[in-house]
Design a protein around this motif. Sequence first.
Motif, PDB file in Angstrom:
ATOM      1  N   GLU A  12       0.921  -1.428  -0.061  1.00  0.00           N
ATOM      2  CA  GLU A  12       0.020  -0.079   0.015  1.00  0.00           C
ATOM      3  C   GLU A  12       0.911   1.174   0.092  1.00  0.00           C
ATOM      4  N   ALA A  13       1.978   1.189   0.719  1.00  0.00           N
ATOM      5  CA  ALA A  13       2.724   2.433   0.771  1.00  0.00           C
ATOM      6  C   ALA A  13       3.335   2.666  -0.785  1.00  0.00           C
ATOM      7  N   ALA A  14       3.897   1.564  -1.229  1.00  0.00           N
ATOM      8  CA  ALA A  14       4.465   1.737  -2.599  1.00  0.00           C
ATOM      9  C   ALA A  14       3.281   2.169  -3.715  1.00  0.00           C
ATOM     10  N   ASN A  15       2.291   1.621  -3.315  1.00  0.00           N
ATOM     11  CA  ASN A  15       1.106   2.124  -4.312  1.00  0.00           C
ATOM     12  C   ASN A  15       0.773   3.766  -4.172  1.00  0.00           C
ATOM     13  N   ARG A  16       0.946   4.101  -2.953  1.00  0.00           N
ATOM     14  CA  ARG A  16       0.978   5.479  -3.047  1.00  0.00           C
ATOM     15  C   ARG A  16       1.864   6.328  -3.447  1.00  0.00           C
ATOM     16  N   ALA A  17       3.150   5.715  -3.057  1.00  0.00           N
ATOM     17  CA  ALA A  17       4.433   6.584  -3.713  1.00  0.00           C
ATOM     18  C   ALA A  17       4.252   6.598  -5.198  1.00  0.00           C
ATOM     19  N   ILE A  18       3.816   5.460  -5.839  1.00  0.00           N
ATOM     20  CA  ILE A  18       3.690   5.453  -7.320  1.00  0.00           C
ATOM     21  C   ILE A  18       2.888   6.612  -7.843  1.00  0.00           C
ATOM     22  N   LYS A  19       1.486   6.468  -7.114  1.00  0.00           N
ATOM     23  CA  LYS A  19       0.749   7.720  -7.422  1.00  0.00           C
ATOM     24  C   LYS A  19       1.094   8.958  -7.447  1.00  0.00           C
ATOM     25  N   ASP A  20       1.813   9.204  -6.074  1.00  0.00           N
ATOM     26  CA  ASP A  20       2.267  10.636  -5.840  1.00  0.00           C
ATOM     27  C   ASP A  20       3.728  11.049  -6.358  1.00  0.00           C
ATOM     28  N   GLY A  21       4.208  10.051  -7.114  1.00  0.00           N
ATOM     29  CA  GLY A  21       5.678  10.339  -7.636  1.00  0.00           C
ATOM     30  C   GLY A  21       6.889  10.253  -6.903  1.00  0.00           C
ATOM     31  N   SER A  58      31.556   3.696   4.662  1.00  0.00           N
ATOM     32  CA  SER A  58      31.194   3.789   6.044  1.00  0.00           C
ATOM     33  C   SER A  58      29.899   3.358   6.280  1.00  0.00           C
ATOM     34  N   THR A  59      29.689   2.983   7.402  1.00  0.00           N
ATOM     35  CA  THR A  59      28.453   2.889   8.215  1.00  0.00           C
ATOM     36  C   THR A  59      27.762   4.086   8.307  1.00  0.00           C
ATOM     37  N   ALA A  60      28.540   5.278   8.387  1.00  0.00           N
ATOM     38  CA  ALA A  60      27.589   6.393   8.374  1.00  0.00           C
ATOM     39  C   ALA A  60      26.722   6.846   7.180  1.00  0.00           C
ATOM     40  N   GLN A  61      26.994   5.906   6.013  1.00  0.00           N
ATOM     41  CA  GLN A  61      26.121   5.914   4.892  1.00  0.00           C
ATOM     42  C   GLN A  61      24.671   5.306   5.121  1.00  0.00           C
ATOM     43  N   ILE A  62      24.649   4.562   6.077  1.00  0.00           N
ATOM     44  CA  ILE A  62      23.564   3.768   6.225  1.00  0.00           C
ATOM     45  C   ILE A  62      22.227   4.552   6.507  1.00  0.00           C
ATOM     46  N   PRO A  63      22.103   5.259   7.490  1.00  0.00           N
ATOM     47  CA  PRO A  63      21.020   6.142   7.636  1.00  0.00           C
ATOM     48  C   PRO A  63      20.371   7.076   6.335  1.00  0.00           C
ATOM     49  N   PRO A  64      21.443   7.637   5.811  1.00  0.00           N
ATOM     50  CA  PRO A  64      21.000   8.443   4.588  1.00  0.00           C
ATOM     51  C   PRO A  64      20.345   7.526   3.486  1.00  0.00           C
ATOM     52  N   LEU A  65      20.795   6.374   3.335  1.00  0.00           N
ATOM     53  CA  LEU A  65      20.267   5.454   2.356  1.00  0.00           C
ATOM     54  C   LEU A  65      18.997   4.667   2.755  1.00  0.00           C
ATOM     55  N   ALA A  66      19.015   4.216   4.059  1.00  0.00           N
ATOM     56  CA  ALA A  66      18.007   3.426   4.642  1.00  0.00           C
ATOM     57  C   ALA A  66      16.635   4.136   4.780  1.00  0.00           C
ATOM     58  N   GLU A  67      16.793   5.231   5.500  1.00  0.00           N
ATOM     59  CA  GLU A  67      15.671   6.173   6.044  1.00  0.00           C
ATOM     60  C   GLU A  67      14.786   6.387   4.841  1.00  0.00           C
ATOM     61  N   PRO A  68      14.901   6.998   3.645  1.00  0.00           N
ATOM     62  CA  PRO A  68      13.972   7.152   2.879  1.00  0.00           C
ATOM     63  C   PRO A  68      13.175   6.076   2.378  1.00  0.00           C
ATOM     64  N   PHE A  69      13.700   4.713   2.226  1.00  0.00           N
ATOM     65  CA  PHE A  69      12.987   3.672   2.092  1.00  0.00           C
ATOM     66  C   PHE A  69      11.876   3.126   3.440  1.00  0.00           C
ATOM     67  N   PHE A  70      12.698   3.362   4.579  1.00  0.00           N
ATOM     68  CA  PHE A  70      11.674   3.131   5.826  1.00  0.00           C
ATOM     69  C   PHE A  70      10.551   4.160   5.839  1.00  0.00           C
ATOM     70  N   THR A  71      10.688   5.337   5.824  1.00  0.00           N
ATOM     71  CA  THR A  71       9.566   6.585   5.824  1.00  0.00           C
ATOM     72  C   THR A  71       8.864   6.794   4.610  1.00  0.00           C
ATOM     73  N   GLY A  72       9.344   6.570   3.261  1.00  0.00           N
ATOM     74  CA  GLY A  72       8.510   6.745   2.176  1.00  0.00           C
ATOM     75  C   GLY A  72       7.812   5.355   1.757  1.00  0.00           C
ATOM     76  N   LEU A  73       8.376   4.438   2.002  1.00  0.00           N
ATOM     77  CA  LEU A  73       7.674   3.004   1.449  1.00  0.00           C
ATOM     78  C   LEU A  73       7.450   1.990   2.588  1.00  0.00           C
ATOM     79  N   ASN A  74       7.656   2.288   3.862  1.00  0.00           N
ATOM     80  CA  ASN A  74       7.346   1.700   4.849  1.00  0.00           C
ATOM     81  C   ASN A  74       8.258   0.073   4.496  1.00  0.00           C
ATOM     82  N   ALA A  75       9.186   0.229   4.054  1.00  0.00           N
ATOM     83  CA  ALA A  75      10.292  -0.869   3.531  1.00  0.00           C
ATOM     84  C   ALA A  75      11.040  -1.786   4.490  1.00  0.00           C
ATOM     85  N   THR A  76      11.177  -2.909   4.244  1.00  0.00           N
ATOM     86  CA  THR A  76      12.394  -3.516   4.685  1.00  0.00           C
ATOM     87  C   THR A  76      13.827  -3.169   3.991  1.00  0.00           C
ATOM     88  N   PHE A  77      14.746  -3.175   4.657  1.00  0.00           N
ATOM     89  CA  PHE A  77      16.242  -2.771   4.434  1.00  0.00           C
ATOM     90  C   PHE A  77      17.259  -3.736   4.848  1.00  0.00           C
TER      91      PHE A  77
END
Length: 95
Positions: A12-21, A58-77
């Motif tokens: 459902e989160a991905a469906n919304r993300a497709i519809k809203d771009g 660097s492990t410091a890259q993980i939050p900027p890479l993961a958070e958009p998937f978590f917050t925008g798509l309710n995804a597992t990473f």
Amino acid sequence: MRMLLKVQMEVEAANRAIKDGTLPKIIQHFTETAKPEGVWFTALGGKRTMVAVFDLASTAQIPPLAEPFFTGLNATFEMSPAMDMAGLQAGLSNL
């Protein structure tokens, strides 16, 4: 370190993300930030899935890479170290 990434998006989160771009923007952000060797898209377990191979400097890259998937798509990473054939051969030669 070369990493294998699997992102599975809640339907459902991905469906919304497709519809809203939002979906293409999240993926574009990932590709511009991580500069992956390859990115593939499929369906696994009934969910839209992205698989990528990229270098994690660097492990410091993980939050900027993961958070958009978590917050925008309710995804597992899921990330795990990965090697190519040369890496496997080098590792086996050290046994």
